[in-house]
Design a protein around this motif. Structure first.
Motif, mmCIF file in Angstrom:
data_model
loop_
_atom_site.group_PDB
_atom_site.id
_atom_site.type_symbol
_atom_site.label_atom_id
_atom_site.label_comp_id
_atom_site.label_asym_id
_atom_site.label_seq_id
_atom_site.Cartn_x
_atom_site.Cartn_y
_atom_site.Cartn_z
ATOM 1 N N ILE A 66 8.291 31.277 36.841
ATOM 2 C CA ILE A 66 9.122 32.073 37.743
ATOM 3 C C ILE A 66 9.444 31.229 38.965
ATOM 4 N N SER A 67 10.735 30.973 39.156
ATOM 5 C CA SER A 67 11.202 30.182 40.284
ATOM 6 C C SER A 67 12.264 30.982 41.032
ATOM 7 N N GLY A 68 12.771 30.394 42.089
ATOM 8 C CA GLY A 68 13.827 31.043 42.860
ATOM 9 C C GLY A 68 15.087 31.215 42.031
ATOM 10 N N LYS A 69 15.403 30.202 41.207
ATOM 11 C CA LYS A 69 16.591 30.279 40.359
ATOM 12 C C LYS A 69 16.436 31.394 39.315
ATOM 13 N N THR A 70 15.234 31.556 38.772
ATOM 14 C CA THR A 70 14.992 32.619 37.797
ATOM 15 C C THR A 70 15.192 33.990 38.443
ATOM 16 N N LEU A 71 14.659 34.172 39.629
ATOM 17 C CA LEU A 71 14.821 35.450 40.332
ATOM 18 C C LEU A 71 16.277 35.706 40.690
ATOM 19 N N LEU A 72 16.999 34.670 41.134
ATOM 20 C CA LEU A 72 18.412 34.823 41.463
ATOM 21 C C LEU A 72 19.217 35.193 40.218
ATOM 22 N N THR A 73 18.910 34.561 39.097
ATOM 23 C CA THR A 73 19.592 34.882 37.846
ATOM 24 C C THR A 73 19.319 36.322 37.440
ATOM 25 N N LEU A 74 18.085 36.748 37.530
ATOM 26 C CA LEU A 74 17.705 38.114 37.176
ATOM 27 C C LEU A 74 18.412 39.127 38.075
ATOM 28 N N LEU A 75 18.399 38.883 39.368
ATOM 29 C CA LEU A 75 19.046 39.811 40.298
ATOM 30 C C LEU A 75 20.561 39.846 40.105
ATOM 31 N N THR A 76 21.163 38.693 39.797
ATOM 32 C CA THR A 76 22.599 38.650 39.546
ATOM 33 C C THR A 76 22.946 39.451 38.297
ATOM 34 N N GLY A 77 22.153 39.314 37.246
ATOM 35 C CA GLY A 77 22.390 40.078 36.024
ATOM 36 C C GLY A 77 22.252 41.572 36.249
ATOM 37 N N ILE A 78 21.232 41.967 36.981
ATOM 38 C CA ILE A 78 21.027 43.393 37.272
ATOM 39 C C ILE A 78 22.172 43.936 38.112
ATOM 40 N N LEU A 79 22.559 43.203 39.150
ATOM 41 C CA LEU A 79 23.653 43.645 40.011
ATOM 42 C C LEU A 79 24.962 43.752 39.237
ATOM 43 N N GLY A 80 25.245 42.761 38.395
ATOM 44 C CA GLY A 80 26.482 42.793 37.610
ATOM 45 C C GLY A 80 26.515 43.951 36.632
ATOM 46 N N ALA A 81 25.393 44.180 35.940
ATOM 47 C CA ALA A 81 25.335 45.278 34.968
ATOM 48 C C ALA A 81 25.467 46.636 35.659
ATOM 49 N N GLY A 95 36.498 60.652 36.956
ATOM 50 C CA GLY A 95 37.954 60.748 36.971
ATOM 51 C C GLY A 95 38.651 59.927 38.032
ATOM 52 N N ARG A 96 38.040 58.896 38.535
ATOM 53 C CA ARG A 96 38.649 58.014 39.543
ATOM 54 C C ARG A 96 38.987 56.690 38.873
ATOM 55 N N LEU A 97 40.057 56.677 38.076
ATOM 56 C CA LEU A 97 40.368 55.580 37.191
ATOM 57 C C LEU A 97 40.611 54.259 37.931
ATOM 58 N N ALA A 98 41.485 54.264 38.917
ATOM 59 C CA ALA A 98 41.834 53.011 39.601
ATOM 60 C C ALA A 98 40.609 52.406 40.307
ATOM 61 N N LEU A 99 39.847 53.234 41.000
ATOM 62 C CA LEU A 99 38.643 52.746 41.682
ATOM 63 C C LEU A 99 37.616 52.255 40.665
ATOM 64 N N GLY A 100 37.483 52.978 39.566
ATOM 65 C CA GLY A 100 36.545 52.589 38.521
ATOM 66 C C GLY A 100 36.903 51.257 37.896
ATOM 67 N N ILE A 101 38.190 51.023 37.656
ATOM 68 C CA ILE A 101 38.622 49.746 37.093
ATOM 69 C C ILE A 101 38.323 48.613 38.070
ATOM 70 N N GLY A 102 38.584 48.832 39.336
ATOM 71 C CA GLY A 102 38.292 47.795 40.339
ATOM 72 C C GLY A 102 36.807 47.469 40.415
ATOM 73 N N ILE A 103 35.973 48.486 40.443
ATOM 74 C CA ILE A 103 34.528 48.267 40.508
ATOM 75 C C ILE A 103 34.036 47.619 39.215
ATOM 76 N N GLY A 104 34.552 48.066 38.070
ATOM 77 C CA GLY A 104 34.157 47.482 36.794
ATOM 78 C C GLY A 104 34.532 46.010 36.690
ATOM 79 N N LEU A 105 35.729 45.667 37.141
ATOM 80 C CA LEU A 105 36.142 44.254 37.126
ATOM 81 C C LEU A 105 35.268 43.415 38.050
ATOM 82 N N THR A 106 34.865 43.987 39.167
ATOM 83 C CA THR A 106 33.945 43.278 40.056
ATOM 84 C C THR A 106 32.621 43.009 39.334
ATOM 85 N N GLY A 107 32.131 43.991 38.585
ATOM 86 C CA GLY A 107 30.908 43.805 37.811
ATOM 87 C C GLY A 107 31.058 42.716 36.762
ATOM 88 N N ILE A 108 32.219 42.670 36.103
ATOM 89 C CA ILE A 108 32.463 41.630 35.109
ATOM 90 C C ILE A 108 32.471 40.253 35.761
#
Length: 123
Positions: A66-81, A95-108
């Motif tokens: 477990i290193s800093g890079k491992t923790l950063l990778t884990l946190l990035t994956g959790i945040l993205g998902a 039912g908030r389609l436009a906002l949902g698409i924007g947030i979903g694309l940010t996650g991707i």
């Protein structure tokens, strides 16, 4: 197929199904099974961790460092998902389609950041 790969495939499938079923049980109010869903999801998550550790042992790999890079990778994956999931909820449940698409694309985009984080950038 190696025995370790087959074992990981079988246990991983069972753990994934238990985890997904637990999520469905907990999050679909019509099923009225929140507490059993938490149990099923937790068992699936635990079995997934056991599967990963067992696979590493069968492949004779070193223990996880477990290193800093491992923790950063884990946190990035959790945040993205989570960001992608929230975007899907905004689109499909609330039912908030436009906002949902924007947030979903940010996650991707956050999940795509995992590629250079884990593989690095080379010439």
């Amino acid at each position: 197929m190696k025995k370790s790969s087959f074992t990981a495939l079988m246990l991983g499938t069972v753990s994934g199904v238990l985890f997904a079923l637990g999520f469905c049980m907990a999050l679909i109010p019509e099923w009225n099974a929140f507490k059993p869903g938490i149990v099923f999801g937790s068992v699936g998550l635990l079995l997934g961790l056991i599967t990963y550790l067992l696979w590493r042992k069968m492949e004779h790999k070193n223990p996880i460092q477990i290193s800093g890079k491992t923790l950063l990778t884990l946190l990035t994956g959790i945040l993205g998902a989570l960001t992608l999931g929230i975007g899907m909820c905004f689109s499909m449940v609330w039912g908030r389609l436009a906002l949902g698409i924007g947030i979903g694309l940010t996650g991707i985009v956050i999940l795509l950041c995992l590629i250079p984080l884990t593989q690095g950038i080379k010439d």
